[in-house]
Design an enzyme around this catalytic site. Structure first.
Site, PDB file in Angstrom:
ATOM      1  N   GLY A 576     -60.529 -14.744 -30.424  1.00 32.59           N
ATOM      2  CA  GLY A 576     -60.082 -13.403 -30.743  1.00 32.59           C
ATOM      3  C   GLY A 576     -58.591 -13.427 -30.928  1.00 32.59           C
ATOM      4  O   GLY A 576     -57.966 -14.484 -30.836  1.00 32.59           O
ATOM      5  N   GLY A 577     -58.033 -12.257 -31.187  1.00 34.48           N
ATOM      6  CA  GLY A 577     -56.595 -12.190 -31.387  1.00 34.48           C
ATOM      7  C   GLY A 577     -55.831 -12.699 -30.187  1.00 34.48           C
ATOM      8  O   GLY A 577     -54.808 -13.336 -30.320  1.00 34.48           O
ATOM      9  N   LYS A 595     -64.334 -11.791 -23.792  1.00 34.38           N
ATOM     10  CA  LYS A 595     -63.037 -12.211 -24.324  1.00 34.38           C
ATOM     11  C   LYS A 595     -62.101 -12.445 -23.146  1.00 34.38           C
ATOM     12  O   LYS A 595     -61.814 -11.516 -22.383  1.00 34.38           O
ATOM     13  CB  LYS A 595     -62.502 -11.123 -25.225  1.00 34.38           C
ATOM     14  CG  LYS A 595     -61.225 -11.490 -25.929  1.00 34.38           C
ATOM     15  CD  LYS A 595     -60.779 -10.298 -26.716  1.00 34.38           C
ATOM     16  CE  LYS A 595     -59.961 -10.683 -27.920  1.00 34.38           C
ATOM     17  NZ  LYS A 595     -59.683  -9.481 -28.715  1.00 34.38           N
ATOM     18  N   ASP A 692     -56.139  -3.178 -37.580  1.00 33.99           N
ATOM     19  CA  ASP A 692     -56.431  -4.584 -37.897  1.00 33.99           C
ATOM     20  C   ASP A 692     -57.823  -4.731 -38.505  1.00 33.99           C
ATOM     21  O   ASP A 692     -58.620  -5.543 -38.054  1.00 33.99           O
ATOM     22  CB  ASP A 692     -56.271  -5.448 -36.650  1.00 33.99           C
ATOM     23  CG  ASP A 692     -56.021  -6.918 -36.994  1.00 33.99           C
ATOM     24  OD1 ASP A 692     -55.785  -7.219 -38.185  1.00 33.99           O
ATOM     25  OD2 ASP A 692     -56.071  -7.757 -36.076  1.00 33.99           O
TER      26      ASP A 692
END
Ligand SMILES: *[C@@H]1O[C@H](CO)[C@@H](O)[C@H](O)[C@H]1NC(C)=O
Ligand SMILES: *[C@@H]1O[C@H](CO)[C@@H](O)[C@H](O)[C@H]1NC(C)=O
Ligand SMILES: *[C@@H]1O[C@H](CO)[C@@H](O)[C@H](O)[C@H]1NC(C)=O
Ligand SMILES: *[C@@H]1O[C@H](CO)[C@@H](O)[C@H](O)[C@H]1NC(C)=O
Ligand SMILES: *[C@@H]1O[C@H](CO)[C@@H](O)[C@H](O)[C@H]1NC(C)=O
Ligand SMILES: *[C@@H]1O[C@H](CO)[C@@H](O)[C@H](O)[C@H]1NC(C)=O
Ligand SMILES: *[C@@H]1O[C@H](CO)[C@@H](O)[C@H](O)[C@H]1NC(C)=O
Ligand SMILES: *[C@@H]1O[C@H](CO)[C@@H](O)[C@H](O)[C@H]1NC(C)=O
Ligand SMILES: *[C@@H]1O[C@H](CO)[C@@H](O)[C@H](O)[C@H]1NC(C)=O
Length: 853
Positions: A576-577, A595, A692
């Site tokens: 993930g980011g 995450k 995003d």
């Protein structure tokens, strides 16, 4: 036996070399006059040997220099001494696998006026070579060894072993080739190199091309000297100087043996000897000289007849022990010999076994390069980095399982070392590195990608530097602990771009925007609370079932629960980011995506908790559900519902290894995404902006229903949390609204732009940005020159209703309009998409109709 080492070096200065043959080239020789200043004096040609000596300045970084008082007679008038540090080392470049004669000379000469004779150790690389003791201030000590370096870097180190200060006068290296003096194992520490003569002078270079120092030795009581003026052929591989062979000794008592004896230091010491013979007398026809060679009374070789003025060498091919505490080499004439035995020269060496393998050469080169990059001047950073263990460099740790395996560097800790500049490239060559700590320095520049490719690296501490840019995706992997706090300009996700030019505008706007998100969520929360039942009724069965997570009792997980649910982070779903995403299960069967953030944000616990408590309640069928969260010490994690079909990006790129999704499914995905965005934009006021939108953030469930992920969640507390002032505009290059980028003003139309890019990507499957041209520009210019079939994704195989394709394309282009006011709202997008879908469905109905006929 120690006393047999003592050598009056002063003699060397006074001796007359008998013949100075034409100067041999000194190829490969290293002759260092230690402590000599690097000025017009260096290099100089030593008058007796014609050896070129130079200053040692470029071979060692430490130590001080001193002059020997003029009344001390020595060939070396300066020394280098080492008051600082335990181990100080010379670094010499050699040819690995070649045999070298290495010679170190030490003359105290009372240089410090204290009349205190120093003692210390000398090491070759990681191994003790010799302990240096002196008898008195005037006399020197010399050690010579024949050694085959195991790497191209030879480190010769002086090690302090007590109160006194190590010093060195000269260091010499002579390549010997590698076809003589080869042992089964071990190096050869010179005990004596004799030529049997009463001359009293030494013979060395240039008579001896290898610069062995032949010391004259004669037992006048027992021996008679014989000599010749004629040349002796010295053609064997030992290359004995002709001057050495012009003399020989024979026993005065013609029937007595010729004996050389010595006592070993230790009963276990082993020796190699080399005895050189040539007949230098003119024998009559009725005369013979024949003898046997004995070692400690045991026959070794012979009977042997020296050849007339031709050299022969008899040497031990195996290391010899000295039983009974005495070593004895003897020549005994045979019965038929009319003459006593003869010996021209004799060398013997003690075997020194260097068992500690040196650190892997590429690691050594890398760490030295790192030290050079940062101009590190640590006194301990000399010699072998890892071994012996007591001298391991500060800030390193190494593997040290077995002395026969080269150690590898596993830890590099340069915390608080005042490092400046960027992260050294040479770190990539420390391939066995597990931990790197560069915290509390002033490192600048980006976090290099190569750190992510170092497979064994599990801890990276970059805390408290001045790094910028984004953290490479490759670093966001399983099992890697990354600490980057206190780098105000560093951003977590790859969605960061360079700080905006109008720097002042951005922070203000961005913090307003962030505040807007928080407010939006707050409002959303209350709206949802009040309307929960209504929304629930609108949910498909599946989502409703999952809603059990999203109730007021939304879960807070402990870190050990996170470990348990992910089965110790076993299955990676993706990056993930801000961290890795793992597969997990809760309640035994419900699948989740977890995450895990690389590090806690600087934001306080309270704010984090408040935000998560709100976010778990955000719910829409086209937004990924947040199941729970974990906040425990440094550990931050978000637990989402699991979407088994991964993200849209993987599908478009074909990375899922499945058939590329067809046109009608693509349209449905586009609609789902649009619904999710519309909800964010108008489902609550003031509008919430995703910021995003991209194909990687559109996830697909088992029925290919699309759900938007990462809707401002993680970034809103993570990347911003690195500093109080958000200095970056968030978004992903290629999807980022140019107007937002230019003005820093955030509005929901920015999401529309990104959505347009996503739609174009779904239609064309082209890269969103390539060679200065974005996807919208590419579509525009392609359509100018040809028709729609050229822009459509070839993977669709032409299976789509052309009218629906055109409408979708026009919609996408209007969304991606550079001017925000020309873009439609998400509600308008939804209406248009539904019509596209209707068109496409007509085509499918017709086709089905045709097939059934
Ligand atoms: C030795 O040094 C002198 C100058 O000091 C130089 O002329 C000569 O060529 C050198 N000889 C060798 C063999 O390097
Ligand atoms: C001698 O040295 C050369 C080059 O350094 C190497 O290739 C060769 O293997 C060595 N021979 C022996 C017997 O060690
Ligand atoms: C000469 O050597 C032989 C053999 O070692 C010995 O027997 C003899 O006594 C020696 N002669 C003298 C005069 O020492
Ligand atoms: C060898 O011969 C010479 C004369 O040619 C004689 O003087 C000498 O004694 C002989 N030596 C021996 C050992 O027979
Ligand atoms: C260095 O590594 C060894 C294991 O190889 C470990 O036992 C030791 O504690 C480490 N030392 C330091 C200072 O980290
Ligand atoms: C690095 O060294 C510092 C002290 O110099 C220490 O506090 C820190 O824990 C070390 N880092 C690692 C990863 O061992
Ligand atoms: C890393 O090692 C390779 C191969 O030994 C070498 O060519 C390169 O220069 C090294 N890189 C650095 C930065 O030291
Ligand atoms: C990273 O470095 C900082 C600063 O030296 C230190 O406070 C922190 O404990 C380090 N983290 C680890 C895991 O070593
Ligand atoms: C860090 O480096 C920058 C420029 O390289 C310098 O301006 C700054 O003063 C340094 N900071 C510290 C704490 O040394």
């Amino acid at each position: 036996m120690e006393s047999s080492f003592w050598l009056l070096l002063v003699l060397i200065a006074t001796l007359a070399i008998m013949h100075i043959i034409q100067a041999q080239d000194q190829e490969g020789f290293i002759s260092l006059d230690c402590g000599l200043p690097e000025d017009e004096l260096s290099p100089y040609t030593e008058p007796y040997t014609k050896l070129n000596f130079s200053s040692d300045v470029t071979f060692i970084q430490s130590g001080k220099t001193a002059k020997i008082p003029v009344d001390v007679l020595t060939p070396y008038t300066t020394i280098r001494y080492f008051p600082d540090g335990i181990r100080n080392c010379y670094n010499l470049n050699v040819q690995m696998g070649d045999n070298y004669l290495i010679r170190a000379s030490f003359i105290y000469g009372n240089y410090d006026g204290r009349n205190r004779i120093p003692f210390f150790d000398i090491y070759l690389g990681a191994n003790l070579w010799a302990t240096i003791l002196y008898l008195d201030a005037q006399n020197g000590r010399r050690v010579d060894i024949l050694h085959i370096p195991t790497s191209n870097l030879l480190q010769i180190c002086l090690v302090k072993t007590g109160e006194t200060t190590p010093l060195i006068s000269a260091l010499e290296l002579r390549p010997m080739g590698n076809d003589s003096y080869i042992t089964k194992s071990g190096s050869l520490q010179l005990e004596y190199c004799y030529y049997l003569s009463k001359s009293g002078s030494d013979i060395r270079y240039s008579s001896d091309i290898y610069d062995r120092i032949w010391v004259s030795y004669f037992q006048t009581e027992y021996w008679t000297q014989i000599s010749t003026d004629l040349d002796v052929v010295s053609s064997n591989k030992h290359a004995i100087p002709k001057d050495v062979l012009k003399n020989a000794a024979t026993p005065t008592n013609a029937s007595a043996p010729l004996t050389i004896k010595w006592s070993p230091d230790h009963p276990d010491d082993q020796y190699y000897y080399y005895a050189h013979f040539a007949e230098i007398q003119d024998l009559q026809a009725n005369e013979t000289r024949e003898f046997n060679v004995l070692w400690n009374g045991v026959h070794q070789s012979g009977p042997f007849i020296p050849r007339k003025r031709i050299i022969d060498t008899i040497f031990s091919t195996l290391p010899q022990l000295c039983e009974g505490g005495e070593c004895s080499f003897q020549l005994i004439r045979t019965k038929r010999s009319t003459l006593p035995p003869l010996l021209n020269a004799f060398e013997y060496y003690k075997v020194v076994k260097f068992t500690q393998t040196e650190t892997d050469e590429s690691d050594v080169r890398a760490i030295k390069s790192i030290a050079a990059t940062y101009a590190m001047n640590r006194i301990s950073w000399q010699g072998d980095p890892c071994v012996p263990q007591q001298f391991m460099w500060d800030g390193l740790n190494c593997t040290s399982t077995d002395i026969s395996v080269p150690p590898r560097i596993t830890t590099l800790n340069l915390s608080s070392c005042d490092l400046t500049g960027s992260i050294a490239d040479a770190i990539r060559n420390l391939t066995q590195l597990e931990t790197i700590d560069l915290s509390n320095n002033n490192l600048t520049g980006r976090v290099p990608d190569f750190l992510g490719n170092m497979k064994l690296l599990s801890v990276i501490n970059l805390t408290g530097n001045n790094l910028d840019g984004s953290i490479p995706q490759a670093l966001q992997r399983e099992g890697l602990k990354l600490f980057v706090e206190g780098n105000p300009r560093l951003c977590f996700s790859d969605s960061c771009i360079k700080p905006h030019k109008k720097k002042i505008v951005v922070p203000v706007v961005a913090s307003v925007a962030s505040a807007a998100i928080v407010i939006a969520i707050l409002v959303l929360f209350f709206v949802l609370r009040n309307k929960k039942s209504t929304i629930l009724q609108g949910q498909p069965r599946k989502s409703r079932m999952k809603l059990k997570f999203a109730n007021k009792n939304s879960r807070r997980f402990t870190y050990s629960e996170v470990i348990q649910m992910t089965n110790n982070f076993q299955r990676v779903l993706g990056k993930g980011g801000c961290g890795m995403v793992y597969h997990g299960t809760v309640n035994g069967s419900d699948q989740v995506a977890v995450k895990v953030f690389s590090q806690s944000s600087a934001q306080g616990y309270k704010e984090f908790k408040a935000e998560v408590d709100l976010l778990v309640r955000v719910h829409h069928t086209n937004l990924v559900i947040l199941v729970g969260y974990c906040y425990e010490g440094d550990h931050l994690a978000l637990v989402y519902e699991f979407l088994p079909n991964g993200d849209l990006k993987q599908h478009l790129s074909g990375k899922r290894g499945r058939p590329i999704i067809n046109w009608s499914v693509r349209l449905q995905i586009a609609l789902d995404t649009a619904l999710g965005l519309e909800y964010l934009h108008i489902g609550c006021t003031p509008p919430m902006v995703h910021r995003d939108v991209k194909t990687a953030n559109i996830l697909l469930d088992e029925n290919f229903k699309a759900k938007l992920a990462d809707f401002g969640l993680s970034r809103s507390f993570q990347c911003r949390g690195e500093s109080q002032e958000p200095t970056v505009i968030a978004g992903t290059i290629g999807y980022l609204d140019p107007e937002y980028y230019r003005t820093g003003r955030l509005a929901e139309k920015s999401d529309v732009y990104s959505y347009g890019v996503v739609l174009l990507e779904m239609i064309t499957n082209q890269p969103v940005i390539s060679k200065e041209c974005n996807i919208a520009e590419w579509v525009g210019s392609t359509l100018n020159q040809s028709d729609i079939t050229e822009v459509m994704d070839p993977n669709l195989g032409g299976v789509y209703e052309t009218n629906s394709a055109w409408r979708a394309l026009e919609l996408a282009m209007s969304c991606a309009d550079p001017i925000s006011s020309k873009r439609p709202t998400m509600s308008q997008v939804i209406i248009e998409l539904k019509e596209c879908i209707a068109c496409e469905n007509t085509r499918m109905n017709i086709n089905q109709g045709l097939e059934s006929q």
